[in-house]
Design an enzyme around this catalytic site. Structure first.
Site, PDB file in Angstrom:
ATOM      1  N   CYS A   1     -73.222  56.034 120.302  1.00  0.00           N
ATOM      2  CA  CYS A   1     -74.291  56.954 119.912  1.00  0.00           C
ATOM      3  C   CYS A   1     -75.663  56.441 120.377  1.00  0.00           C
ATOM      4  O   CYS A   1     -75.963  56.528 121.554  1.00  0.00           O
ATOM      5  CB  CYS A   1     -74.231  57.200 118.410  1.00  0.00           C
TER       6      CYS A   1
ATOM      7  N   HIS B   1     -68.873  58.824 117.778  1.00  0.00           N
ATOM      8  CA  HIS B   1     -68.548  57.626 116.991  1.00  0.00           C
ATOM      9  C   HIS B   1     -67.037  57.410 116.965  1.00  0.00           C
ATOM     10  O   HIS B   1     -66.368  57.805 116.005  1.00  0.00           O
ATOM     11  CB  HIS B   1     -69.072  57.780 115.566  1.00  0.00           C
TER      12      HIS B   1
ATOM     13  N   GLU C   1     -65.440  54.895 116.321  1.00  0.00           N
ATOM     14  CA  GLU C   1     -65.031  53.997 115.231  1.00  0.00           C
ATOM     15  C   GLU C   1     -64.443  54.741 114.030  1.00  0.00           C
ATOM     16  O   GLU C   1     -63.635  54.187 113.294  1.00  0.00           O
ATOM     17  CB  GLU C   1     -66.209  53.114 114.784  1.00  0.00           C
TER      18      GLU C   1
END
Ligand code: GLN
Length: 541
Positions: free
Chosen positions: A388, A517, A519
Protein backbone atom coordinates in the site's frame (compact mmCIF):
# COMPACT_ATOMS: atom_id res chain seq x y z
CA UNK A 1 -28.48 -28.59 14.46
CA UNK A 2 -29.63 -25.24 15.86
CA UNK A 3 -26.94 -22.58 16.33
CA UNK A 4 -25.02 -22.83 19.59
CA UNK A 5 -23.64 -19.63 21.04
CA UNK A 6 -20.54 -19.34 23.20
CA UNK A 7 -19.78 -15.98 24.79
CA UNK A 8 -16.15 -15.32 25.66
CA UNK A 9 -15.61 -12.59 28.24
CA UNK A 10 -12.49 -11.36 29.98
CA UNK A 11 -11.57 -11.07 33.63
CA UNK A 12 -8.96 -9.15 35.64
CA UNK A 13 -7.26 -7.37 32.77
CA UNK A 14 -7.29 -6.91 29.04
CA UNK A 15 -4.61 -8.04 26.65
CA UNK A 16 -4.34 -11.58 27.95
CA UNK A 17 -5.25 -13.17 24.63
CA UNK A 18 -9.01 -13.58 24.67
CA UNK A 19 -8.94 -13.33 20.89
CA UNK A 20 -6.45 -16.17 20.63
CA UNK A 21 -8.47 -18.31 23.04
CA UNK A 22 -11.61 -17.67 21.00
CA UNK A 23 -9.92 -18.38 17.70
CA UNK A 24 -8.11 -21.48 18.99
CA UNK A 25 -11.30 -22.93 20.44
CA UNK A 26 -12.92 -22.31 17.06
CA UNK A 27 -10.21 -24.34 15.36
CA UNK A 28 -10.71 -27.20 17.85
CA UNK A 29 -14.47 -27.28 17.16
CA UNK A 30 -13.87 -27.24 13.41
CA UNK A 31 -11.55 -30.19 13.85
CA UNK A 32 -14.46 -32.13 15.32
CA UNK A 33 -16.55 -31.63 12.21
CA UNK A 34 -18.53 -28.47 12.96
CA UNK A 35 -19.08 -25.22 11.15
CA UNK A 36 -17.80 -22.38 13.27
CA UNK A 37 -17.86 -18.63 13.04
CA UNK A 38 -16.64 -15.94 15.42
CA UNK A 39 -17.95 -12.47 16.27
CA UNK A 40 -16.06 -9.59 17.84
CA UNK A 41 -17.82 -7.00 19.95
CA UNK A 42 -15.86 -3.86 20.76
CA UNK A 43 -17.23 -1.60 23.48
CA UNK A 44 -15.98 1.73 22.14
CA UNK A 45 -18.12 4.39 20.46
CA UNK A 46 -16.18 4.40 17.17
CA UNK A 47 -18.40 2.90 14.48
CA UNK A 48 -15.41 0.96 13.20
CA UNK A 49 -11.68 0.71 13.85
CA UNK A 50 -10.84 2.74 10.73
CA UNK A 51 -10.56 6.06 12.51
CA UNK A 52 -8.31 4.82 15.31
CA UNK A 53 -4.59 5.29 15.65
CA UNK A 54 -2.97 1.87 15.32
CA UNK A 55 -0.50 2.66 18.11
CA UNK A 56 -3.40 2.92 20.49
CA UNK A 57 -5.62 0.23 19.13
CA UNK A 58 -3.47 -2.10 17.05
CA UNK A 59 -3.93 -3.01 13.43
CA UNK A 60 -7.04 -2.13 11.48
CA UNK A 61 -8.06 -5.39 9.85
CA UNK A 62 -10.03 -5.16 6.60
CA UNK A 63 -12.65 -7.76 5.69
CA UNK A 64 -13.41 -8.95 2.16
CA UNK A 65 -16.61 -6.91 2.20
CA UNK A 66 -14.78 -3.76 3.20
CA UNK A 67 -15.24 -3.34 6.94
CA UNK A 68 -12.44 -1.83 9.03
CA UNK A 69 -12.34 -4.01 12.10
CA UNK A 70 -10.41 -5.00 15.15
CA UNK A 71 -7.30 -7.13 14.68
CA UNK A 72 -9.01 -10.06 16.42
CA UNK A 73 -11.06 -10.61 13.28
CA UNK A 74 -7.72 -11.33 11.61
CA UNK A 75 -6.94 -13.91 14.28
CA UNK A 76 -10.28 -15.58 13.63
CA UNK A 77 -9.58 -15.71 9.90
CA UNK A 78 -6.16 -17.23 10.46
CA UNK A 79 -7.33 -19.87 12.93
CA UNK A 80 -10.66 -20.72 11.30
CA UNK A 81 -9.12 -20.50 7.82
CA UNK A 82 -12.24 -18.69 6.61
CA UNK A 83 -13.26 -15.19 5.62
CA UNK A 84 -15.10 -13.33 8.36
CA UNK A 85 -17.57 -10.74 7.12
CA UNK A 86 -18.70 -7.36 8.37
CA UNK A 87 -21.81 -8.82 10.08
CA UNK A 88 -19.43 -10.48 12.53
CA UNK A 89 -18.14 -7.21 13.93
CA UNK A 90 -19.92 -4.64 16.06
CA UNK A 91 -19.11 -1.73 18.31
CA UNK A 92 -21.22 0.29 20.74
CA UNK A 93 -21.26 3.07 18.17
CA UNK A 94 -22.47 0.80 15.42
CA UNK A 95 -25.20 -0.73 17.57
CA UNK A 96 -26.52 2.65 18.73
CA UNK A 97 -26.32 4.01 15.21
CA UNK A 98 -28.68 1.33 13.93
CA UNK A 99 -31.07 1.61 16.90
CA UNK A 100 -31.32 5.36 16.30
CA UNK A 101 -31.75 4.85 12.57
CA UNK A 102 -34.54 2.35 13.20
CA UNK A 103 -36.23 4.80 15.55
CA UNK A 104 -36.06 7.48 12.83
CA UNK A 105 -37.62 4.99 10.42
CA UNK A 106 -40.56 4.38 12.81
CA UNK A 107 -39.55 0.74 13.09
CA UNK A 108 -40.35 0.63 16.81
CA UNK A 109 -43.99 1.51 16.08
CA UNK A 110 -44.30 4.43 18.41
CA UNK A 111 -42.80 2.73 21.45
CA UNK A 112 -40.40 4.49 23.81
CA UNK A 113 -37.01 3.28 22.66
CA UNK A 114 -34.97 2.38 25.71
CA UNK A 115 -31.41 1.37 26.38
CA UNK A 116 -32.74 -1.92 27.76
CA UNK A 117 -34.14 -3.91 26.00
CA UNK A 118 -33.69 -2.20 22.65
CA UNK A 119 -29.93 -1.97 22.61
CA UNK A 120 -29.23 -5.55 23.78
CA UNK A 121 -31.94 -6.74 21.40
CA UNK A 122 -30.13 -5.08 18.54
CA UNK A 123 -26.96 -6.89 19.67
CA UNK A 124 -28.81 -10.21 19.72
CA UNK A 125 -30.27 -9.50 16.28
CA UNK A 126 -26.82 -8.95 14.90
CA UNK A 127 -25.44 -12.11 16.51
CA UNK A 128 -28.29 -14.13 15.05
CA UNK A 129 -27.82 -12.60 11.63
CA UNK A 130 -24.13 -13.53 11.66
CA UNK A 131 -24.95 -17.08 12.82
CA UNK A 132 -27.51 -17.46 10.07
CA UNK A 133 -25.26 -15.99 7.42
CA UNK A 134 -22.40 -18.33 8.25
CA UNK A 135 -24.79 -21.29 8.72
CA UNK A 136 -22.71 -21.92 11.81
CA UNK A 137 -23.14 -24.77 14.25
CA UNK A 138 -21.10 -22.83 16.78
CA UNK A 139 -20.89 -19.07 17.08
CA UNK A 140 -18.13 -17.74 19.29
CA UNK A 141 -18.79 -14.22 20.53
CA UNK A 142 -15.89 -12.37 22.04
CA UNK A 143 -16.86 -9.39 24.17
CA UNK A 144 -14.07 -6.82 24.31
CA UNK A 145 -12.83 -5.42 27.62
CA UNK A 146 -13.27 -7.11 30.97
CA UNK A 147 -16.28 -7.86 33.17
CA UNK A 148 -17.03 -5.08 35.61
CA UNK A 149 -16.40 -2.33 33.10
CA UNK A 150 -19.18 0.15 32.49
CA UNK A 151 -18.51 0.03 28.77
CA UNK A 152 -19.46 -3.55 27.97
CA UNK A 153 -22.34 -4.04 30.37
CA UNK A 154 -24.93 -3.86 27.58
CA UNK A 155 -23.22 -6.67 25.75
CA UNK A 156 -23.19 -8.85 28.86
CA UNK A 157 -26.87 -8.00 29.19
CA UNK A 158 -27.35 -9.28 25.65
CA UNK A 159 -25.60 -12.51 26.63
CA UNK A 160 -27.89 -12.85 29.64
CA UNK A 161 -31.03 -12.24 27.58
CA UNK A 162 -29.84 -14.65 24.95
CA UNK A 163 -29.38 -17.33 27.54
CA UNK A 164 -32.95 -16.76 28.71
CA UNK A 165 -34.14 -16.95 25.13
CA UNK A 166 -32.22 -20.15 24.30
CA UNK A 167 -31.25 -21.82 27.60
CA UNK A 168 -29.79 -24.91 25.93
CA UNK A 169 -27.94 -23.08 23.22
CA UNK A 170 -25.86 -20.52 25.11
CA UNK A 171 -22.70 -21.01 27.17
CA UNK A 172 -20.14 -18.59 28.50
CA UNK A 173 -16.42 -18.74 29.06
CA UNK A 174 -14.45 -16.45 31.32
CA UNK A 175 -10.89 -15.94 30.16
CA UNK A 176 -9.10 -14.66 33.18
CA UNK A 177 -5.59 -13.79 34.19
CA UNK A 178 -3.84 -15.57 37.07
CA UNK A 179 -0.81 -13.64 38.22
CA UNK A 180 2.27 -15.32 39.65
CA UNK A 181 3.75 -12.50 41.79
CA UNK A 182 7.53 -12.77 41.86
CA UNK A 183 7.70 -12.22 45.61
CA UNK A 184 5.17 -15.01 46.31
CA UNK A 185 6.15 -17.42 43.53
CA UNK A 186 2.67 -18.92 43.51
CA UNK A 187 -0.24 -18.55 41.13
CA UNK A 188 -3.01 -16.46 42.66
CA UNK A 189 -6.66 -17.13 41.89
CA UNK A 190 -8.25 -14.35 43.94
CA UNK A 191 -8.51 -11.74 41.18
CA UNK A 192 -10.29 -14.34 39.05
CA UNK A 193 -12.64 -15.25 41.89
CA UNK A 194 -13.57 -11.59 41.99
CA UNK A 195 -14.03 -11.47 38.23
CA UNK A 196 -16.44 -14.40 38.52
CA UNK A 197 -18.43 -12.48 41.16
CA UNK A 198 -18.63 -9.50 38.87
CA UNK A 199 -19.77 -11.68 36.04
CA UNK A 200 -22.48 -13.09 38.30
CA UNK A 201 -23.47 -9.55 39.16
CA UNK A 202 -24.17 -9.10 35.47
CA UNK A 203 -26.43 -12.14 35.59
CA UNK A 204 -24.04 -14.60 33.97
CA UNK A 205 -22.36 -17.67 35.40
CA UNK A 206 -19.30 -18.92 33.59
CA UNK A 207 -19.59 -22.47 32.30
CA UNK A 208 -15.84 -22.59 31.79
CA UNK A 209 -12.90 -20.63 33.11
CA UNK A 210 -9.76 -20.39 30.98
CA UNK A 211 -6.79 -19.65 33.22
CA UNK A 212 -4.37 -17.46 31.30
CA UNK A 213 -1.06 -17.31 33.04
CA UNK A 214 2.68 -17.55 32.69
CA UNK A 215 2.43 -21.11 34.04
CA UNK A 216 0.04 -24.01 33.65
CA UNK A 217 -2.57 -23.96 36.41
CA UNK A 218 -2.04 -26.85 38.86
CA UNK A 219 -4.55 -29.09 40.63
CA UNK A 220 -4.86 -27.29 43.99
CA UNK A 221 -5.54 -24.02 42.22
CA UNK A 222 -7.99 -25.60 39.83
CA UNK A 223 -9.91 -26.94 42.82
CA UNK A 224 -9.84 -23.65 44.63
CA UNK A 225 -11.05 -21.78 41.61
CA UNK A 226 -13.78 -24.33 40.95
CA UNK A 227 -15.06 -24.10 44.51
CA UNK A 228 -15.23 -20.31 44.57
CA UNK A 229 -16.51 -19.89 41.03
CA UNK A 230 -19.37 -22.38 40.71
CA UNK A 231 -17.65 -24.18 37.87
CA UNK A 232 -16.76 -27.85 37.76
CA UNK A 233 -13.02 -28.49 38.20
CA UNK A 234 -13.06 -30.19 34.81
CA UNK A 235 -14.22 -26.93 33.34
CA UNK A 236 -11.15 -24.99 34.40
CA UNK A 237 -8.84 -25.01 31.38
CA UNK A 238 -5.20 -24.02 31.62
CA UNK A 239 -3.77 -21.67 29.04
CA UNK A 240 -0.15 -20.93 29.91
CA UNK A 241 2.07 -18.69 27.78
CA UNK A 242 3.38 -20.46 24.69
CA UNK A 243 6.05 -19.43 22.22
CA UNK A 244 3.61 -19.53 19.30
CA UNK A 245 -0.11 -18.79 19.48
CA UNK A 246 -0.67 -21.52 16.89
CA UNK A 247 0.06 -24.08 19.61
CA UNK A 248 -3.01 -23.09 21.62
CA UNK A 249 -5.48 -25.38 19.78
CA UNK A 250 -3.20 -28.33 20.58
CA UNK A 251 -3.00 -27.26 24.20
CA UNK A 252 -6.81 -27.15 24.37
CA UNK A 253 -7.13 -30.50 22.67
CA UNK A 254 -4.83 -32.10 25.27
CA UNK A 255 -7.25 -30.91 27.96
CA UNK A 256 -10.29 -32.09 25.96
CA UNK A 257 -11.65 -28.55 25.96
CA UNK A 258 -13.54 -29.21 22.73
CA UNK A 259 -15.19 -32.40 24.01
CA UNK A 260 -16.14 -30.70 27.25
CA UNK A 261 -17.83 -27.88 25.37
CA UNK A 262 -19.70 -30.38 23.23
CA UNK A 263 -20.81 -32.38 26.27
CA UNK A 264 -22.05 -29.24 27.95
CA UNK A 265 -24.37 -28.76 24.97
CA UNK A 266 -25.18 -32.46 24.80
CA UNK A 267 -23.65 -32.72 21.32
CA UNK A 268 -21.54 -35.60 20.01
CA UNK A 269 -18.41 -34.92 17.96
CA UNK A 270 -19.07 -35.43 14.25
CA UNK A 271 -15.65 -36.79 13.47
CA UNK A 272 -12.44 -37.90 15.10
CA UNK A 273 -10.39 -34.82 15.87
CA UNK A 274 -8.86 -33.61 12.63
CA UNK A 275 -5.99 -31.50 13.89
CA UNK A 276 -3.30 -33.40 12.00
CA UNK A 277 -2.75 -30.72 9.33
CA UNK A 278 -2.63 -28.12 12.07
CA UNK A 279 -0.11 -30.24 13.97
CA UNK A 280 2.05 -30.49 10.87
CA UNK A 281 2.02 -26.73 10.59
CA UNK A 282 3.05 -26.37 14.23
CA UNK A 283 5.76 -28.94 13.56
CA UNK A 284 7.12 -26.72 10.79
CA UNK A 285 7.31 -23.83 13.27
CA UNK A 286 9.28 -25.97 15.69
CA UNK A 287 11.60 -27.38 13.08
CA UNK A 288 12.49 -24.04 11.54
CA UNK A 289 15.94 -23.38 12.90
CA UNK A 290 17.96 -21.23 10.53
CA UNK A 291 16.90 -17.62 10.33
CA UNK A 292 15.71 -15.29 7.63
CA UNK A 293 16.09 -11.71 8.73
CA UNK A 294 13.35 -9.34 7.62
CA UNK A 295 13.44 -5.63 8.37
CA UNK A 296 10.11 -3.83 8.68
CA UNK A 297 10.41 -0.12 8.09
CA UNK A 298 7.58 1.85 9.65
CA UNK A 299 6.60 4.37 12.24
CA UNK A 300 3.85 2.94 14.44
CA UNK A 301 6.17 1.34 16.93
CA UNK A 302 6.32 3.14 20.18
CA UNK A 303 4.04 4.51 22.84
CA UNK A 304 5.76 5.96 25.88
CA UNK A 305 8.50 3.58 26.87
CA UNK A 306 7.02 0.62 25.09
CA UNK A 307 7.64 -0.67 21.63
CA UNK A 308 4.57 -2.23 20.11
CA UNK A 309 4.29 -4.09 16.88
CA UNK A 310 0.56 -4.81 17.03
CA UNK A 311 -0.01 -2.12 14.45
CA UNK A 312 1.42 -4.51 11.86
CA UNK A 313 0.04 -7.76 13.21
CA UNK A 314 -1.11 -9.29 9.91
CA UNK A 315 2.14 -8.29 8.20
CA UNK A 316 4.11 -10.05 10.92
CA UNK A 317 1.94 -13.14 10.70
CA UNK A 318 2.20 -13.22 6.89
CA UNK A 319 6.02 -13.06 7.09
CA UNK A 320 5.96 -15.86 9.65
CA UNK A 321 3.64 -18.09 7.61
CA UNK A 322 5.78 -17.71 4.49
CA UNK A 323 9.03 -18.29 6.38
CA UNK A 324 7.83 -21.40 8.19
CA UNK A 325 6.59 -22.84 4.92
CA UNK A 326 10.19 -22.49 3.66
CA UNK A 327 11.58 -24.12 6.79
CA UNK A 328 12.95 -20.80 8.04
CA UNK A 329 12.65 -19.05 11.34
CA UNK A 330 11.72 -15.43 10.72
CA UNK A 331 13.67 -12.82 12.60
CA UNK A 332 11.84 -9.51 12.44
CA UNK A 333 13.73 -6.30 12.96
CA UNK A 334 11.83 -3.06 13.56
CA UNK A 335 13.34 -0.12 11.75
CA UNK A 336 12.05 3.36 12.40
CA UNK A 337 11.89 5.34 9.17
CA UNK A 338 12.21 8.67 10.97
CA UNK A 339 15.76 7.74 11.93
CA UNK A 340 16.77 7.69 8.28
CA UNK A 341 15.65 11.27 7.91
CA UNK A 342 17.79 12.39 10.85
CA UNK A 343 20.86 10.37 9.95
CA UNK A 344 20.98 8.94 6.42
CA UNK A 345 24.14 6.99 7.24
CA UNK A 346 21.90 4.67 9.28
CA UNK A 347 20.48 3.35 6.01
CA UNK A 348 23.50 1.05 5.90
CA UNK A 349 21.81 -1.17 8.49
CA UNK A 350 19.43 -2.25 5.72
CA UNK A 351 22.16 -4.27 4.06
CA UNK A 352 22.28 -6.51 7.12
CA UNK A 353 18.71 -7.62 6.36
CA UNK A 354 17.75 -10.41 3.98
CA UNK A 355 14.67 -8.48 2.91
CA UNK A 356 12.76 -5.30 3.64
CA UNK A 357 9.03 -4.76 3.98
CA UNK A 358 7.36 -1.36 4.09
CA UNK A 359 3.77 -1.77 5.25
CA UNK A 360 0.79 0.56 4.92
CA UNK A 361 0.78 4.01 6.42
CA UNK A 362 -0.67 7.50 6.33
CA UNK A 363 0.62 11.04 6.46
CA UNK A 364 4.00 12.66 6.22
CA UNK A 365 5.78 11.58 9.39
CA UNK A 366 8.71 9.37 8.46
CA UNK A 367 7.77 9.16 4.80
CA UNK A 368 11.00 10.61 3.42
CA UNK A 369 12.85 7.99 5.47
CA UNK A 370 10.78 5.29 3.82
CA UNK A 371 11.55 6.67 0.38
CA UNK A 372 15.29 6.69 1.17
CA UNK A 373 15.07 3.10 2.42
CA UNK A 374 13.39 2.06 -0.82
CA UNK A 375 16.08 3.75 -2.87
CA UNK A 376 18.67 1.82 -0.87
CA UNK A 377 16.87 -1.47 -1.53
CA UNK A 378 16.54 -0.73 -5.23
CA UNK A 379 20.17 0.27 -5.69
CA UNK A 380 21.72 -2.36 -3.41
CA UNK A 381 19.42 -5.10 -4.72
CA UNK A 382 17.89 -5.97 -1.38
CA UNK A 383 14.59 -7.87 -1.76
CA UNK A 384 11.77 -5.41 -1.23
CA UNK A 385 8.04 -5.82 -0.66
CA UNK A 386 5.97 -2.64 -0.43
CA UNK A 387 2.43 -2.82 0.86
CA UNK A 388 0.00 0.00 0.00
CA UNK A 389 1.91 3.08 1.18
CA UNK A 390 5.02 0.98 0.64
CA UNK A 391 4.03 0.69 -3.03
CA UNK A 392 3.14 4.36 -3.37
CA UNK A 393 6.50 5.35 -1.87
CA UNK A 394 8.27 3.02 -4.31
CA UNK A 395 6.55 4.79 -7.20
CA UNK A 396 7.62 8.17 -5.81
CA UNK A 397 11.20 6.98 -5.37
CA UNK A 398 11.34 5.60 -8.90
CA UNK A 399 9.83 8.77 -10.35
CA UNK A 400 12.31 10.99 -8.55
CA UNK A 401 15.52 9.05 -8.93
CA UNK A 402 15.10 6.98 -12.07
CA UNK A 403 12.61 8.89 -14.23
CA UNK A 404 14.19 12.12 -12.96
CA UNK A 405 10.91 13.79 -12.09
CA UNK A 406 12.38 15.89 -9.35
CA UNK A 407 9.91 16.72 -6.58
CA UNK A 408 7.59 13.82 -7.53
CA UNK A 409 5.29 13.07 -4.64
CA UNK A 410 1.89 11.94 -3.47
CA UNK A 411 -0.64 14.71 -3.01
CA UNK A 412 -1.20 13.25 0.45
CA UNK A 413 2.13 14.85 1.38
CA UNK A 414 2.43 17.73 -1.03
CA UNK A 415 -0.70 18.96 -2.75
CA UNK A 416 1.29 21.36 -4.91
CA UNK A 417 3.90 18.93 -6.21
CA UNK A 418 4.81 19.39 -9.87
CA UNK A 419 4.60 15.64 -10.37
CA UNK A 420 1.70 14.09 -8.47
CA UNK A 421 2.58 10.49 -9.33
CA UNK A 422 0.20 9.39 -6.57
CA UNK A 423 -3.05 11.31 -6.25
CA UNK A 424 -6.54 11.05 -4.76
CA UNK A 425 -8.84 8.33 -6.04
CA UNK A 426 -11.83 9.58 -8.05
CA UNK A 427 -14.61 10.86 -5.82
CA UNK A 428 -12.35 11.32 -2.80
CA UNK A 429 -11.94 15.06 -3.14
CA UNK A 430 -15.52 15.82 -2.07
CA UNK A 431 -15.32 13.35 0.82
CA UNK A 432 -12.14 14.91 2.17
CA UNK A 433 -13.59 18.40 1.78
CA UNK A 434 -16.65 17.37 3.81
CA UNK A 435 -14.42 15.72 6.43
CA UNK A 436 -16.26 12.53 5.61
CA UNK A 437 -13.40 10.28 6.69
CA UNK A 438 -15.12 7.34 8.38
CA UNK A 439 -15.41 4.23 6.20
CA UNK A 440 -14.84 6.15 2.97
CA UNK A 441 -11.50 4.81 1.78
CA UNK A 442 -11.43 2.32 -1.06
CA UNK A 443 -12.08 -0.73 1.06
CA UNK A 444 -12.37 -4.46 0.65
CA UNK A 445 -11.69 -6.95 -2.12
CA UNK A 446 -11.23 -5.94 -5.74
CA UNK A 447 -9.99 -7.83 -8.74
CA UNK A 448 -6.56 -7.43 -10.21
CA UNK A 449 -5.36 -8.69 -13.58
CA UNK A 450 -1.75 -9.79 -13.73
CA UNK A 451 0.51 -9.22 -16.72
CA UNK A 452 2.23 -12.25 -18.23
CA UNK A 453 5.90 -12.77 -17.56
CA UNK A 454 6.01 -10.73 -14.36
CA UNK A 455 7.24 -11.64 -10.89
CA UNK A 456 3.71 -11.16 -9.54
CA UNK A 457 2.16 -13.43 -12.17
CA UNK A 458 4.72 -16.10 -11.43
CA UNK A 459 4.19 -15.86 -7.68
CA UNK A 460 0.40 -16.16 -7.89
CA UNK A 461 0.37 -18.68 -10.69
CA UNK A 462 -2.95 -17.11 -11.75
CA UNK A 463 -3.93 -14.37 -14.16
CA UNK A 464 -6.80 -12.96 -12.12
CA UNK A 465 -6.62 -12.44 -8.37
CA UNK A 466 -8.61 -10.67 -5.67
CA UNK A 467 -7.06 -8.73 -2.84
CA UNK A 468 -8.21 -6.43 -0.04
CA UNK A 469 -7.70 -2.69 -0.07
CA UNK A 470 -7.62 0.29 2.23
CA UNK A 471 -6.48 3.50 0.57
CA UNK A 472 -7.54 6.98 -0.49
CA UNK A 473 -4.77 7.66 -3.01
CA UNK A 474 -3.74 5.81 -6.15
CA UNK A 475 -1.15 5.63 -8.90
CA UNK A 476 -1.71 8.56 -11.29
CA UNK A 477 -2.26 7.08 -14.75
CA UNK A 478 -1.03 10.26 -16.41
CA UNK A 479 2.44 9.16 -15.41
CA UNK A 480 2.05 5.51 -16.35
CA UNK A 481 3.61 5.63 -19.82
CA UNK A 482 6.46 7.85 -18.68
CA UNK A 483 7.39 5.67 -15.73
CA UNK A 484 7.05 2.49 -17.77
CA UNK A 485 9.37 3.96 -20.35
CA UNK A 486 11.90 4.56 -17.60
CA UNK A 487 11.68 0.87 -16.67
CA UNK A 488 8.89 0.54 -14.14
CA UNK A 489 6.87 -2.63 -14.71
CA UNK A 490 3.13 -2.40 -14.14
CA UNK A 491 2.31 -6.01 -13.40
CA UNK A 492 -1.20 -5.78 -11.97
CA UNK A 493 -4.16 -3.59 -12.88
CA UNK A 494 -7.74 -3.46 -11.67
CA UNK A 495 -9.73 -4.22 -14.85
CA UNK A 496 -12.81 -2.11 -13.96
CA UNK A 497 -11.08 1.09 -12.97
CA UNK A 498 -7.81 0.67 -14.83
CA UNK A 499 -6.12 1.32 -11.50
CA UNK A 500 -2.49 0.26 -11.09
CA UNK A 501 -2.38 -2.38 -8.37
CA UNK A 502 1.14 -3.82 -8.65
CA UNK A 503 4.47 -2.42 -9.76
CA UNK A 504 7.79 -4.20 -9.93
CA UNK A 505 11.33 -3.85 -11.24
CA UNK A 506 13.34 -5.96 -13.62
CA UNK A 507 16.95 -6.90 -12.92
CA UNK A 508 16.38 -7.01 -9.21
CA UNK A 509 16.19 -10.12 -7.00
CA UNK A 510 12.71 -9.07 -5.84
CA UNK A 511 11.18 -5.64 -5.93
CA UNK A 512 7.40 -5.60 -5.78
CA UNK A 513 4.95 -2.97 -4.56
CA UNK A 514 1.24 -3.66 -4.19
CA UNK A 515 -1.57 -1.17 -3.72
CA UNK A 516 -3.48 -3.76 -1.69
CA UNK A 517 -2.87 -5.59 1.57
CA UNK A 518 -1.94 -9.20 0.81
CA UNK A 519 -1.17 -9.74 4.49
CA UNK A 520 -4.89 -9.96 5.26
CA UNK A 521 -5.25 -13.13 3.20
CA UNK A 522 -2.26 -15.04 4.55
CA UNK A 523 -3.11 -18.09 6.65
CA UNK A 524 -0.80 -20.32 8.68
CA UNK A 525 -1.75 -23.36 6.61
CA UNK A 526 -1.90 -21.35 3.42
CA UNK A 527 0.81 -18.70 3.26
CA UNK A 528 0.38 -15.85 0.81
CA UNK A 529 2.18 -16.39 -2.54
CA UNK A 530 3.69 -12.89 -2.66
CA UNK A 531 5.15 -13.25 0.81
CA UNK A 532 6.44 -16.68 -0.17
CA UNK A 533 8.10 -15.20 -3.27
CA UNK A 534 9.59 -12.43 -1.17
CA UNK A 535 10.91 -14.77 1.54
CA UNK A 536 12.42 -17.07 -1.10
CA UNK A 537 14.28 -14.09 -2.55
CA UNK A 538 15.37 -13.07 0.95
CA UNK A 539 16.71 -16.58 1.54
CA UNK A 540 18.77 -16.35 -1.63
CA UNK A 541 20.37 -13.18 -0.35
N1 GLN B 1 -1.97 6.73 2.78
C1 GLN B 1 -2.14 5.96 1.60
C2 GLN B 1 -3.52 6.11 1.00
O1 GLN B 1 -4.43 6.55 1.65
C3 GLN B 1 -1.84 4.51 1.84
C4 GLN B 1 -2.82 3.84 2.72
C5 GLN B 1 -2.31 2.54 3.30
O2 GLN B 1 -1.11 2.28 3.30
N2 GLN B 1 -3.19 1.74 3.85
O3 GLN B 1 -3.73 5.79 -0.15
Amino acid sequence: MSHKYIFVVGGVMSGVGKGTVTAALGRVLISKGFKVTAIKIDPYINVDAGTMNPVEHGEVFVTVDGDETDQDIGNYERFLDANILSVNYMTTGRVYQSVIQRERNLEYEGKTVQVVPHVPNEVIDRIERAAHHAEADFVLIEVGGTVGEYENILFLEAARLMRMKYPDQVRSILVSYMPVPAAVGEMKTKPTQQAVRMMMGAGLTPDFVVARSALHIDKPRIEKLAMFSNVHADHVIGSPDVDSIYKVPLLFEEQKFGEKILWSFGVEPRQKTGLSKWKQMVGRIENAKSEVKIGVVGKYFSTGDFTLSDAYLSVIEAIKHASWAQGKKPKLVWLNSEEYEKSPSKLKELSQMDGIVIPGGFGSRGVEGKISAIRYCREKKIPYLGLCYGMQCAVIEFARNVAKLKDANTTEINEKTQHPVIHLLPGQEELVKDKSYGGTLRLGAYECKLAAGTVARKAYGNALIEERHRHRYEFNNEYRARLQKAGLVVSGVNPDQDLVEIIELKNHPFFVGVQFHPEFQSRPMNPHPLFVGFVKAAMRK
